[in-house]
Design a protein around this motif. Structure first.
Motif, PDB file in Angstrom:
ATOM      1  N   ASN A  48      19.111  50.577  52.671  1.00  0.00           N
ATOM      2  CA  ASN A  48      19.352  50.817  54.104  1.00  0.00           C
ATOM      3  C   ASN A  48      18.048  51.094  54.841  1.00  0.00           C
ATOM      4  O   ASN A  48      17.823  50.570  55.933  1.00  0.00           O
ATOM      5  CB  ASN A  48      20.308  51.996  54.294  1.00  0.00           C
ATOM      6  CG  ASN A  48      21.751  51.603  54.072  1.00  0.00           C
ATOM      7  OD1 ASN A  48      22.102  50.434  54.148  1.00  0.00           O
ATOM      8  ND2 ASN A  48      22.577  52.588  53.790  1.00  0.00           N
ATOM      9  N   GLU A  49      17.186  51.897  54.228  1.00  0.00           N
ATOM     10  CA  GLU A  49      15.918  52.248  54.865  1.00  0.00           C
ATOM     11  C   GLU A  49      15.050  51.008  55.094  1.00  0.00           C
ATOM     12  O   GLU A  49      14.513  50.801  56.180  1.00  0.00           O
ATOM     13  CB  GLU A  49      15.165  53.259  53.994  1.00  0.00           C
ATOM     14  CG  GLU A  49      13.880  53.745  54.604  1.00  0.00           C
ATOM     15  CD  GLU A  49      13.171  54.771  53.719  1.00  0.00           C
ATOM     16  OE1 GLU A  49      11.934  54.760  53.718  1.00  0.00           O
ATOM     17  OE2 GLU A  49      13.866  55.551  53.039  1.00  0.00           O
ATOM     18  N   ASN A  50      14.937  50.162  54.069  1.00  0.00           N
ATOM     19  CA  ASN A  50      14.138  48.941  54.211  1.00  0.00           C
ATOM     20  C   ASN A  50      14.768  47.974  55.203  1.00  0.00           C
ATOM     21  O   ASN A  50      14.065  47.321  55.983  1.00  0.00           O
ATOM     22  CB  ASN A  50      13.928  48.266  52.860  1.00  0.00           C
ATOM     23  CG  ASN A  50      12.928  48.999  52.006  1.00  0.00           C
ATOM     24  OD1 ASN A  50      12.173  49.839  52.480  1.00  0.00           O
ATOM     25  ND2 ASN A  50      12.926  48.706  50.718  1.00  0.00           N
ATOM     26  N   PHE A  51      16.098  47.881  55.162  1.00  0.00           N
ATOM     27  CA  PHE A  51      16.752  46.991  56.132  1.00  0.00           C
ATOM     28  C   PHE A  51      16.512  47.488  57.551  1.00  0.00           C
ATOM     29  O   PHE A  51      16.177  46.700  58.438  1.00  0.00           O
ATOM     30  CB  PHE A  51      18.254  46.862  55.873  1.00  0.00           C
ATOM     31  CG  PHE A  51      18.917  46.106  56.986  1.00  0.00           C
ATOM     32  CD1 PHE A  51      18.731  44.737  57.108  1.00  0.00           C
ATOM     33  CD2 PHE A  51      19.653  46.769  57.952  1.00  0.00           C
ATOM     34  CE1 PHE A  51      19.286  44.031  58.172  1.00  0.00           C
ATOM     35  CE2 PHE A  51      20.217  46.070  59.020  1.00  0.00           C
ATOM     36  CZ  PHE A  51      20.039  44.707  59.122  1.00  0.00           C
ATOM     37  N   ASN A  52      16.692  48.782  57.787  1.00  0.00           N
ATOM     38  CA  ASN A  52      16.506  49.323  59.136  1.00  0.00           C
ATOM     39  C   ASN A  52      15.098  49.047  59.654  1.00  0.00           C
ATOM     40  O   ASN A  52      14.912  48.697  60.823  1.00  0.00           O
ATOM     41  CB  ASN A  52      16.814  50.819  59.164  1.00  0.00           C
ATOM     42  CG  ASN A  52      18.297  51.095  59.025  1.00  0.00           C
ATOM     43  OD1 ASN A  52      19.131  50.237  59.311  1.00  0.00           O
ATOM     44  ND2 ASN A  52      18.634  52.280  58.572  1.00  0.00           N
ATOM     45  N   SER A  53      14.117  49.170  58.779  1.00  0.00           N
ATOM     46  CA  SER A  53      12.738  48.877  59.163  1.00  0.00           C
ATOM     47  C   SER A  53      12.582  47.389  59.503  1.00  0.00           C
ATOM     48  O   SER A  53      11.982  47.037  60.525  1.00  0.00           O
ATOM     49  CB  SER A  53      11.791  49.271  58.025  1.00  0.00           C
ATOM     50  OG  SER A  53      10.477  48.897  58.340  1.00  0.00           O
TER      51      SER A  53
END
Length: 163
Positions: free
Chosen positions: A39-44
């Motif tokens: 989720n963190e990488n996708f949000n970035s």
């Protein structure tokens, strides 16, 4: 907006978050793209798509007839920091119908004739036979073989003079 016979490519917007996230978390889609993302990488990544500069273009690919999002396509800087790379990913239920070829051809034309880019590259794992076939079909040629991300990668290219 960029249009093909069956698709339209529209700049990524906030409302596209969930559908694009489906692409980034689908194991089939991400098999040759480094795997699913957190989720963190996708949000970035999604934030980068929304705030991209004049050297980066991210489009959701929608079907003209029902407006469903079927994929994502982009023109952005390659890992080398110099070349312009075309990238694409489509939901598995839309594979094999020629949508990716249609979209990639149109984006290459857009890059050459609207953005005045002289050369486009695409990088894919050598194991991704479908993508290799598609890139050859749109007129790209294998230019280089590299080892990156723990896999053999093919770098294809096409120049405006080749079209």
């Amino acid at each position: 907006m960029i249009k093909t016979n069956r698709c339209k490519m529209v700049k990524v917007q906030e409302r596209d978050y969930e559908k694009i996230k489906e692409l980034y978390t689908d194991e089939k889609v991400r098999k040759f793209l480094g795997g699913t993302v957190s989720n963190e990488n996708f949000n970035s990544s999604f934030n980068d798509m929304l705030t991209c500069n004049n050297d980066s273009f991210y489009w959701v690919v929608r079907l003209k007839d029902n407006n469903h999002i079927i994929g994502l396509a982009s023109l952005d800087k390659h890992h080398d920091g110099l070349s312009t790379e075309i990238s694409y990913q489509f939901m598995p239920q839309y594979w094999g119908y020629g949508y990716a070829e249609e979209v990639v051809r149109k984006i290459i034309d857009y890059a050459f004739y609207e953005l005045i880019i002289k050369k486009i590259i695409a990088e894919t794992q050598s194991a991704n036979k479908a993508s290799c076939k598609l890139l050859k079909k749109v007129g790209m040629n294998l230019e280089q073989i590299v080892s990156r991300f723990g896999n053999e990668q093919y770098i294809f290219s096409i120049s405006k003079e080749d079209v």
